[in-house]
Design an enzyme around this catalytic site. Structure first.
Site, short mmCIF file in Angstrom:
data_model
loop_
_atom_site.label_atom_id
_atom_site.label_comp_id
_atom_site.label_asym_id
_atom_site.label_seq_id
_atom_site.Cartn_x
_atom_site.Cartn_y
_atom_site.Cartn_z
N ASP A 26 0.49 -1.10 -0.06
CA ASP A 26 0.06 -0.29 0.07
C ASP A 26 0.65 1.16 0.07
O ASP A 26 2.31 1.06 0.33
CB ASP A 26 -0.73 -0.35 1.68
N ASP A 49 -10.28 2.25 -3.79
CA ASP A 49 -10.84 1.33 -1.95
C ASP A 49 -12.68 1.45 -1.74
O ASP A 49 -13.03 1.44 -0.88
CB ASP A 49 -10.39 2.45 -1.10
#
Ligand code: DGJ
Length: 797
Positions: free
Chosen positions: A490, A560
């Protein structure tokens, strides 16, 4: 097919495109043609070829500048060129901008030599910490050309690299500037690719958005002047993806001419499309100039990332399919390149930071029971990370949460018969972390100035090999500390206040570019040390979804936003340049955590199935009906996943009476043309538009195909009080009776099966069941409410 030189013309010929340019008498490289493949070139001499492709100029109009007294009709402003500079009369944006030590800014690059070779040489520096990711291919797949030019005003040399991938019709270009002189030269701009496209009226298609709203497609006519698509976020960014498409105004998804460009890079980028005063469009693609600008010392070289150019006459779908093959065959690499990807469960939306080993094992057990193959432990397993305020950098397992460490947990997951993976965010450091307290100098910040932080974190200084090595060791320890076969990598912030406290010699020059060189070095080292580990890129979802990352990570978490309706727009956007095999897509809970929209479970699955299927919800809280539906989904996906991940993907128009807002028809067919999947997705549905037929492309005309939808069950509550029209007893809406009946009685959806030849499906189309519209309902009617979807499986008989 291939690259050849017929004095004075270079021809770069792929399966269906030709790219042609020539050396003019003055030594300038004149661009002649880019488009559908030209036939019959063998019979023409180079001179004849040049004459028919070049625009004759008899005089220079008005106040255009003549290049020299000998070349009175050469005006660089009028000339389509392979590269351009400032100062010799071309007033459009240049590909190269330099400043000599005496302040002179004019450069004039003239042909010196060229070299053609099979395959694709590495054109990036050999120093491990300076390397850029590059496309690759075998000697039978790609051929390369390097043209060297010399500046008439200085000792600068410019190498233009071209690599032609025949089958995918992709041309990869990059540039290298070499300072062969005795004095330093300031390079203010060096782009990877210039294309002086000879037509002026093209639509621009670009992909912009924000967090949770990535890759929204915009198509506009070129507005005139200079149009720009760029990122200054320090990442390729969800704001503006580097993918750009130029299309004829008449080009549709299924027909017409278009060309697309992209950049094999993950940092700041820039694409400009300028309409020249004398027509034509100049496309420039590269690193955002300010981010690459640097002083080139005597003897030093500077290399750009590779830019990618692709041409199609088969509409936008044709272009996308070429890009997809290119990404799958020449960008993604390593053992996972062609391997189907596992169905995973991710702990994030199920637990966020709130978990312990028992909770995770319960989730894993539920996941295993429905057929999940990989358990991914997301954020929160290390340091004191109980929220997002601390611990990035402290990659030691939190023994309070996981007393047996990663080793203990991964062993238990493995014993259940699943693989185990973890989340990391290695490029970052929290201010509140052991690492920052011990090594503040590892962070990219100015120690004496206020720092604007995103998510309470700073970037680590990957421009420093020392930090890269530190991270490699820290991550190697993590990866060796358990049975870890997957890593979600990430990166959760955009870049501000960039400053390197260690940058004594380089004076902060091109710092973020050097950061990326360091990141690429780190990823390459990890790839070499852990070749079997499947890496999935992520940057708050799709904030760094680009060809650079895909050289190291075979897949990227697309957004997301797990709301299936939002995902339709997001995944559609990605599909223009990136294949389903690189796009992470999960089924989440309803109402969705980002939009609070409650989408049907089937639709959540159908949308995710057009990417790399995962689940990201608390399976331990789902009732038996939901779990059984999920089990069926995973079972179906496994049967179809080779096709869904690696097949040929189409965005279809559908054939509704009107363009329904937000509706999509997606289709994928495997290479052997034996298995396909057709997905129909509704937005908010209009009333009484009940007939749908779809032309199903790319089938074997004479073969027989069966197209089938297996009926699922319908919740009777969907019909509200309409149910009283058929019920023998009155049922009040929302009453206990209604809920009780719904528990034990479900209605059947329409099933659908049709057998037809490929040619019928392609030309007449498949006529799908009539849709519900408030009257005449029976078992043949499709209850296609807002956000419904259907997945039709096509098998060759
Ligand atoms: C942002 C990612 O995109 C999410 O999927 C999740 O991994 C969080 N970060 C964790 O902090």
């Amino acid at each position: 097919m291939g690259i050849y030189y017929k004095d004075p013309v270079f021809v770069l010929e792929s399966q269906s495109s030709s790219y042609v340019f020539a050396i003019r008498a003055t030594g300038h490289l004149e661009h002649l043609y880019y488009g559908e493949r030209l036939e019959g070139l063998e019979g023409l001499s180079g001179e004849a070829l040049y004459q028919c492709l070049s625009q004759p100029v008899a005089f220079l109009p008005g106040n255009t500048i003549a290049y020299s007294s000998e070349a009175q009709t050469l005006g660089l402003e009028l000339l389509a060129q392979e590269l351009s500079t400032d100062g010799k009369g071309d007033l459009r944006q240049p590909m190269v901008a330099i400043k000599q030590s005496d302040g002179h800014k004019t450069a004039d690059f003239i042909y010196w030599s060229h070299h053609i070779q099979e395959g694709k040489p590495a054109t990036t520096p050999s120093d491990f910490y300076q390397r850029l990711p590059q496309a690759y291919g075998s000697e039978t797949e790609v051929q390369s050309l390097c043209v060297t030019l010399k500046d008439r005003n200085s000792d600068l040399e410019l190498d233009l690299h071209y690599s032609l991938f025949y089958e995918t019709n992709v041309l990869v270009r990059s540039a290298q500037l070499n300072n062969k002189g005795q004095a330093p030269v300031q390079v203010n701009k060096l782009m990877s690719l210039q294309l002086d496209y000879l037509e002026s009226q093209m639509d621009l298609i670009h992909f912009s958005g924000a967090w949770a709203r990535e890759m929204h497609v915009t198509r506009t006519a070129h507005p005139g002047g200079i149009w720009q698509n760029s990122s200054r976020a320090g990442v390729s960014s969800s704001r503006k993806n580097p993918l750009v498409i130029l299309a004829d105004p008449s080009t549709t998804e299924s027909s017409g001419r278009c060309l697309g460009s992209n950049l094999i890079y993950s940092g700041n980028h820039q694409t400009t499309v300028e309409r020249g005063s004398y027509g034509g469009l100049r496309l420039l693609v590269g690193v955002e100039p300010e981010s690459l600008a640097q002083t080139l010392k005597p003897g030093a070289s500077m290399v750009t990332p590779e830019a990618v150019l692709c041409y199609s006459t088969a509409g936008l779908n044709g272009l996308s399919q070429q890009f997809h093959r290119f990404v799958q065959n020449h960008i993604v690499r390593g053992p996972w390149q062609k391997r189907t990807r596992p169905v995973l469960i991710n702990s994030w939306e199920a637990c966020y930071f709130d978990f312990n080993e028992a909770k995770l094992l319960k989730l894993a057990k539920a996941a295993k029971a429905v057929g999940v193959e990989l358990f991914v432990l997301d954020d929160g397993w290390f340091g004191e990370r109980n929220d997002d305020k601390s611990s990035l950098g402290d990659w030691q397992v939190n023994l309070k949460k996981l007393p047996g460490g990663l080793n203990g947990l991964s062993a238990k997951i493995k014993a259940m018969g699943m693989d185990f993976g973890i989340w990391v965010e290695p490029e970052m450091v929290s201010r509140d972390s052991q690492l920052f307290r011990a090594h503040p100098e590892y962070a990219l910040f100015h120690p004496d100035k206020p720092h604007s932080e995103g998510r309470y974190q700073m970037l680590l200084n990957l421009a420093e090999p020392k930090v890269v090595d530190y991270l490699f060791n820290a991550l190697s320890e993590v990866l060796n500390s358990g049975d870890i076969s997957y890593v979600k990598w990430d990166m959760n912030r955009v870049v501000t206040d960039v400053y390197s406290p260690m940058d004594h010699e380089q004076g902060q020059t091109a710092l973020m570019h050097r950061y990326y060189l360091g990141l690429y070095a780190l990823l390459e080292k990890l790839q070499q040390a852990f070749p079997e580990v499947l890496f999935e890129g992520c940057a708050s979802g799709g904030n760094r979804f680009d060809l650079g990352m895909l050289c190291y990570m075979p897949q990227i978490w697309a957004s997301d936003n797990t709301d299936a309706y939002s995902r339709l727009a997001i995944q559609r956007g990605y599909s223009y340049g990136y294949p389903p095999s690189v796009m992470g897509a999960h089924v989440a809970t309803a109402p969705n955590h980002q939009t609070l929209r409650a989408m049907p479970l089937a639709t959540r699955y159908h949308v995710a199935a057009f990417g790399l299927l995962g689940y990201e919800l608390d399976l331990t809280k789902q009732d038996a009906k939901v779990l059984s539906a999920i089990k069926d989904q995973i079972c179906q996906y496994k049967r179809l996943r080779e096709t869904l991940q690696f097949g040929r993907f189409y965005r279809l128009p559908g054939a509704e009476n009107s363009r329904q807002q937000g509706s999509e028809v997606w289709y994928v067919i495997n290479e052997a043309l034996t298995q396909g999947v057709l997905g129909l997705f509704a937005g908010p549905v209009p009333a009484n538009e009940s007939f749908t037929s779809v032309l199903v492309p790319h089938l074997e005309p004479e073969a027989l195909y069966r197209l089938r939808y297996e009926a699922k069950k319908l919740d009777i509550r969907l019909f509200g009080d309409l149910i009283n029209q058929v019920s023998p007893i009155p049922i009040a809406q929302d009453s206990l009776t209604q809920h009780l009946i719904a528990k034990f009685y479900q209605m059947d959806e329409e099933s659908f099966e049709c057998t037809a030849s490929g040619s019928i499906l392609m030309r007449s189309g498949v006529k799908l069941p009539q849709r519900f519209c408030g009257m005449g309902h029976n078992e043949g009617v499709s209850v296609f409410t807002d956000y419904s979807s259907r997945l039709y499986v096509i098998e060759r008989l």
